[in-house]
Structure formats: C-alpha cells, structure tokens
Scaffold this motif. Structure first.
Motif, PDB file in Angstrom:
ATOM      1  N   THR A   1       2.799  -9.693  -7.048  1.00 15.61           N
ATOM      2  CA  THR A   1       2.136 -10.663  -7.916  1.00 15.61           C
ATOM      3  C   THR A   1       0.902 -11.209  -7.216  1.00 15.61           C
ATOM      4  OG1 THR A   1       4.258 -11.320  -8.890  1.00 15.61           O
ATOM      5  CG2 THR A   1       2.381 -12.806  -9.205  1.00 15.61           C
TER       6      THR A   1
ATOM      7  N   LYS B   1       3.509  -2.326  -9.602  1.00 18.53           N
ATOM      8  CA  LYS B   1       3.756  -3.117 -10.805  1.00 18.53           C
ATOM      9  C   LYS B   1       5.218  -3.542 -10.867  1.00 18.53           C
ATOM     10  CE  LYS B   1       1.251  -1.639 -14.072  1.00 18.53           C
ATOM     11  NZ  LYS B   1       0.704  -0.795 -15.158  1.00 18.53           N
ATOM     12  N   GLY B   2       5.428  -4.810 -11.158  1.00 24.34           N
ATOM     13  CA  GLY B   2       6.782  -5.347 -11.233  1.00 24.34           C
ATOM     14  C   GLY B   2       7.329  -5.849  -9.913  1.00 24.34           C
ATOM     15  N   ARG B   3       6.654  -5.529  -8.815  1.00 24.19           N
ATOM     16  CA  ARG B   3       7.107  -5.973  -7.485  1.00 24.19           C
ATOM     17  C   ARG B   3       6.116  -6.935  -6.822  1.00 24.19           C
ATOM     18  NH1 ARG B   3       7.421  -2.407  -3.533  1.00 24.19           N
ATOM     19  NH2 ARG B   3       5.820  -1.000  -4.350  1.00 24.19           N
TER      20      ARG B   3
ATOM     21  N   ASP C   1       0.169   1.165 -10.599  1.00 25.36           N
ATOM     22  CA  ASP C   1       1.530   1.506 -11.047  1.00 25.36           C
ATOM     23  C   ASP C   1       2.521   1.454  -9.895  1.00 25.36           C
ATOM     24  OD1 ASP C   1       0.515   4.033 -13.485  1.00 25.36           O
ATOM     25  OD2 ASP C   1       0.674   1.848 -13.639  1.00 25.36           O
TER      26      ASP C   1
END
Length: 122
Positions: free
Chosen positions: A69, A65-67, A62
């Motif tokens: 890859t 996540k979103g930052r 978490d």
C-alpha cells in the motif's frame, strides 16, 4: 536541490511486513506524483507503485497488488510504502522517485533517492 531519502528497509522473514519511508525536500512535494521503484542486481528497475500528488489514484504492479500500500503525507513531505506478506522475490533495493507523465501517457522518473535494501529470507 531535490533530495529524496529512503528509510525503513531491512531483513524480514517471508510473510513479514516492512514500512518504507521517503523524506522529500527541495521541491513542492504536494505538486508531484511519487513512485516506488525496485531493482535487483543484474536486472533493470521494476516499477512498483505510484500515487498522485493529492494522495489518490494509487496504482500497483501486478506483482505487489493486494500486498503493498502506497501513501503520502503532504504535510510531512513524506512518501510511504507498507509492504505486507513479503516474499523472497520482493528482495530488492527500493527507491522512491519523483514522477510525471509524458506526452505518450507513460510515467517517467526524474529524481531518485539512494535506495533502501529490503531482504526477504528465512
């Protein structure tokens, strides 16, 4: 023998980006899931992300996540971690690790690289 060699770490300002690489050898890279794990001195390791052997089903902590890859190139036996919008709390030694799933469905890491340092500071 199994070798995992990370590279790409460095110092970056908050909000910046880095791309880590992990060159694998000594095993059939395309047969194994691979993970990134990070560790801060004095603390236990923190799992960051995992990708399956075919390059699908990436999962992330978490906290990233979103930052971040995760990706891999099985033709080059290389694992990657693209890190964007870096924060000071991302500062750590980042390891790539060969991964598997035990009978309880938990990830385990049987081989680790030597790590690459990421420092996020202004």
């Amino acid at each position: 023998q199994v070798q995992l060699v990370e590279s790409g770490g460095g110092m970056v300002q908050p909000g910046g980006s880095l791309r880590l690489s992990c060159a694998a050898s000594g095993f059939t890279f395309s047969s194994y899931s691979m993970s990134w794990v990070r560790q801060v001195p004095g603390k236990g390791p923190e799992w960051v992300s995992v990708i399956n052997n075919g390059g699908g089903r990436p999962y992330y902590a978490d906290s990233v996540k979103g930052r971040f890859t995760i990706s891999r190139d099985n033709a080059k036996n290389t694992l990657y971690l693209q890190m964007n919008s870096l924060k000071p709390e991302d500062t750590a030694l980042y390891y790539c690790a060969r991964s598997g799933v035990d009978l309880r469905g938990s990830y385990y890491f049987d081989y680790w690289g030597q790590g690459t340092q990421v420092t996020v500071s202004s």
